[in-house]
Design a protein around this motif. Sequence first.
Motif, PDB file in Angstrom:
ATOM      1  N   GLU A 183     -15.305  32.940  19.913  1.00 40.95           N
ATOM      2  CA  GLU A 183     -16.007  34.182  19.577  1.00 40.95           C
ATOM      3  C   GLU A 183     -17.391  34.242  20.205  1.00 40.95           C
ATOM      4  OE1 GLU A 183     -14.414  36.631  17.927  1.00 40.95           O
ATOM      5  OE2 GLU A 183     -12.715  35.275  17.995  1.00 40.95           O
ATOM      6  N   GLU A 184     -17.783  33.180  20.885  1.00 36.34           N
ATOM      7  CA  GLU A 184     -19.116  33.113  21.468  1.00 36.34           C
ATOM      8  C   GLU A 184     -19.342  34.224  22.492  1.00 36.34           C
ATOM      9  OE1 GLU A 184     -22.251  33.012  21.845  1.00 36.34           O
ATOM     10  OE2 GLU A 184     -22.510  30.863  21.619  1.00 36.34           O
ATOM     11  N   SER A 228     -18.302  39.261  24.814  1.00 38.58           N
ATOM     12  CA  SER A 228     -17.501  38.244  24.130  1.00 38.58           C
ATOM     13  C   SER A 228     -16.676  37.458  25.151  1.00 38.58           C
ATOM     14  CB  SER A 228     -16.581  38.877  23.077  1.00 38.58           C
ATOM     15  OG  SER A 228     -15.415  39.395  23.676  1.00 38.58           O
ATOM     16  N   GLN A 229     -16.513  36.184  24.849  1.00 35.17           N
ATOM     17  CA  GLN A 229     -15.739  35.298  25.710  1.00 35.17           C
ATOM     18  C   GLN A 229     -14.327  35.855  25.945  1.00 35.17           C
ATOM     19  OE1 GLN A 229     -14.507  30.668  25.501  1.00 35.17           O
ATOM     20  NE2 GLN A 229     -16.284  31.215  24.339  1.00 35.17           N
ATOM     21  N   MET A 254     -23.938  30.173  27.451  1.00 31.08           N
ATOM     22  CA  MET A 254     -23.179  30.206  26.201  1.00 31.08           C
ATOM     23  C   MET A 254     -23.761  29.104  25.331  1.00 31.08           C
ATOM     24  SD  MET A 254     -19.337  30.509  27.781  1.00 31.08           S
ATOM     25  CE  MET A 254     -18.557  30.309  26.207  1.00 31.08           C
ATOM     26  N   TYR A 255     -24.105  29.447  24.116  1.00 34.64           N
ATOM     27  CA  TYR A 255     -24.718  28.445  23.254  1.00 34.64           C
ATOM     28  C   TYR A 255     -23.665  27.639  22.499  1.00 34.64           C
ATOM     29  CZ  TYR A 255     -28.882  30.908  24.555  1.00 34.64           C
ATOM     30  OH  TYR A 255     -29.888  31.480  25.287  1.00 34.64           O
ATOM     31  N   ALA A 256     -22.749  28.281  21.853  1.00 40.30           N
ATOM     32  CA  ALA A 256     -21.668  27.589  21.140  1.00 40.30           C
ATOM     33  C   ALA A 256     -20.394  27.767  21.961  1.00 40.30           C
ATOM     34  CB  ALA A 256     -21.505  28.157  19.740  1.00 40.30           C
ATOM     35  N   PHE A 257     -20.377  27.130  23.127  1.00 41.29           N
ATOM     36  CA  PHE A 257     -19.341  27.400  24.121  1.00 41.29           C
ATOM     37  C   PHE A 257     -17.937  27.025  23.680  1.00 41.29           C
ATOM     38  CE2 PHE A 257     -21.380  23.400  25.154  1.00 41.29           C
ATOM     39  CZ  PHE A 257     -20.319  22.529  25.257  1.00 41.29           C
ATOM     40  N   GLN A 258     -17.772  26.211  22.663  1.00 39.29           N
ATOM     41  CA  GLN A 258     -16.426  25.875  22.212  1.00 39.29           C
ATOM     42  C   GLN A 258     -15.885  26.898  21.212  1.00 39.29           C
ATOM     43  OE1 GLN A 258     -16.940  21.815  20.927  1.00 39.29           O
ATOM     44  NE2 GLN A 258     -16.302  21.053  22.923  1.00 39.29           N
ATOM     45  N   ASN A 259     -16.732  27.820  20.807  1.00 40.06           N
ATOM     46  CA  ASN A 259     -16.322  28.868  19.884  1.00 40.06           C
ATOM     47  C   ASN A 259     -15.777  30.044  20.699  1.00 40.06           C
ATOM     48  OD1 ASN A 259     -16.116  30.973  18.096  1.00 40.06           O
ATOM     49  ND2 ASN A 259     -18.200  30.795  17.296  1.00 40.06           N
ATOM     50  N   ARG A 280     -20.859  27.950  33.407  1.00 44.72           N
ATOM     51  CA  ARG A 280     -21.764  27.584  32.318  1.00 44.72           C
ATOM     52  C   ARG A 280     -22.510  26.304  32.678  1.00 44.72           C
ATOM     53  NH1 ARG A 280     -21.748  23.936  28.537  1.00 44.72           N
ATOM     54  NH2 ARG A 280     -19.582  23.378  28.858  1.00 44.72           N
TER      55      ARG A 280
END
Length: 179
Positions: free
Chosen positions: A170-171, A129-130, A163-168, A156
């Motif tokens: 929880e990514e 987790s991030q 990271m696919y949804a890097f602004q999340n 990244r």
Amino acid sequence: MASVDSDLANELSHHDDYFTARELVRYLERHHTVEGPGVPGDLLEAYADELEYDRDRFDSSLENRLTDARSWQSGERLYRIGDNVSIYPQSWHERLADTTDLAEYVEVMLESVRAPEGVEIEREDLGVSQEDLLTAAEIIGEMDRAEARRLLKNQRLEGSIVMYAFQNPEEVVRLPENK
């Protein structure tokens, strides 16, 4: 006798919840500078006393989580590193203390990730987790959160981590398939 940072103690006292031993260690590792990895035991006791924690409850929580293991153990463990206590095992501190390469952090952290019994997961589908990665960089790498976030973004963009949804927040942070 260990010296409590009155500003940190004041900030901790404003939290609505009682910090468990693990949460207090995590907080102090991030915010109270000490020599070497982990938090000295007498400093933990000093904060517990300053914050008027129920010492029997706190000491029991600490003892139930403490391990001498040098590598990651499942559960909400705390690790003895000499006379200090850390949320990370000594092997992580030794392997990561001199690097700011977050891909190395992910590699080391993934060594402890296990798929549930009977479940096959491809290595490139595993991640960290991030939040956990940034906290490890703060504590082990002794960098501030903003610097860790900048490194995460840069790595990244250069492709050393994925990271696919890097602004999340929880990514999950993964290593590239060719790593």
